[in-house]
Write an enzyme that holds these catalytic residues in place. Sequence first.
Site, short mmCIF file in Angstrom:
data_model
loop_
_atom_site.label_atom_id
_atom_site.label_comp_id
_atom_site.label_asym_id
_atom_site.label_seq_id
_atom_site.Cartn_x
_atom_site.Cartn_y
_atom_site.Cartn_z
N ARG A 2 39.25 41.25 37.13
CA ARG A 2 38.17 42.04 37.40
C ARG A 2 38.18 43.20 38.75
O ARG A 2 37.31 43.81 39.18
CB ARG A 2 36.98 41.34 37.82
CG ARG A 2 36.55 40.09 37.03
CD ARG A 2 35.04 39.59 37.17
NE ARG A 2 35.04 38.47 36.24
CZ ARG A 2 33.88 37.90 35.97
NH1 ARG A 2 32.71 38.35 36.87
NH2 ARG A 2 33.59 36.84 35.10
N ASP A 3 39.52 43.31 39.06
CA ASP A 3 39.93 44.26 40.32
C ASP A 3 41.42 44.87 39.96
O ASP A 3 42.03 45.20 40.96
CB ASP A 3 39.52 43.97 41.47
CG ASP A 3 39.48 44.89 42.59
OD1 ASP A 3 39.30 46.06 42.19
OD2 ASP A 3 39.74 44.68 43.67
N LEU A 4 41.58 45.02 38.86
CA LEU A 4 42.93 45.69 38.72
C LEU A 4 43.19 47.02 38.84
O LEU A 4 42.30 47.82 38.68
CB LEU A 4 43.47 45.28 37.15
CG LEU A 4 43.85 44.11 36.52
CD1 LEU A 4 44.41 44.15 34.90
CD2 LEU A 4 44.93 43.65 37.35
N ASN A 8 47.14 46.49 43.25
CA ASN A 8 47.05 44.88 42.91
C ASN A 8 48.36 44.88 42.08
O ASN A 8 48.36 43.47 41.66
CB ASN A 8 45.93 44.51 42.50
CG ASN A 8 44.71 44.45 43.29
OD1 ASN A 8 45.04 44.33 44.79
ND2 ASN A 8 43.41 44.42 42.93
N SER A 48 36.38 48.50 41.83
CA SER A 48 37.15 49.86 42.62
C SER A 48 36.61 51.06 41.45
O SER A 48 36.94 50.72 40.34
CB SER A 48 38.53 49.98 42.74
OG SER A 48 38.95 48.80 43.65
#
Length: 202
Positions: A2-4, A8, A48
């Site tokens: 959920r935050d690729l 990261n 993001s």
Amino acid sequence: HRDLKPSNVMLVREDDGVEGLKILDFGLVKVLSDESEELTKEGSFLGSPRYMSPEQIQHGRVDHRTDIYSLGVILYQCLCGHAPFENDNSVQTLMAHLHSPVPTFRERNPHVDVPDVVEALVRRALEKGADQRPASMDEFLRALRECEVALGLVQGNLTPGTGNFALGTGSFPPPVQPLSAADTQPSAAAPAFDAGALSVPP
């Protein structure tokens, strides 16, 4: 996840000398400084703006296809030199993910020459509706392998359960023309704003 996003995803050299990828930061609840462009705040996870899927922005049902969308954004940026949506502030970026058509690679950077089959796969990963994206990462991998076959980089069919092809005799396509110095300047961080005040149409 959920935050690729690129920060990261890390390239690491394995013990055998081969480079591999590691996905980092599975902590979805974080406290960030005001200057961060990430819309993550204590006690909740938003993401993001540059890499968020439409359903994530709308607080809809989120599953693995959200990561496929984020991967599509990352691949778009790798191939084009720019993310598909980069606006003056985070709200404009979020609204573009919801409502704006994904620009072609040539529209975002006229210097690139990405094969049609590759662009089609990336654009499929960036479909607004989760049901229109590859249904799983396995399906995405198969489609990526099909791109390799279509470009003559490998030959044969994907062997079920192996993810492997026999190497072919095809050559790689010509390299992408480099971006100008102005094109390679990093985008300024988007100003922070109160995500709770964001009103998103249904």
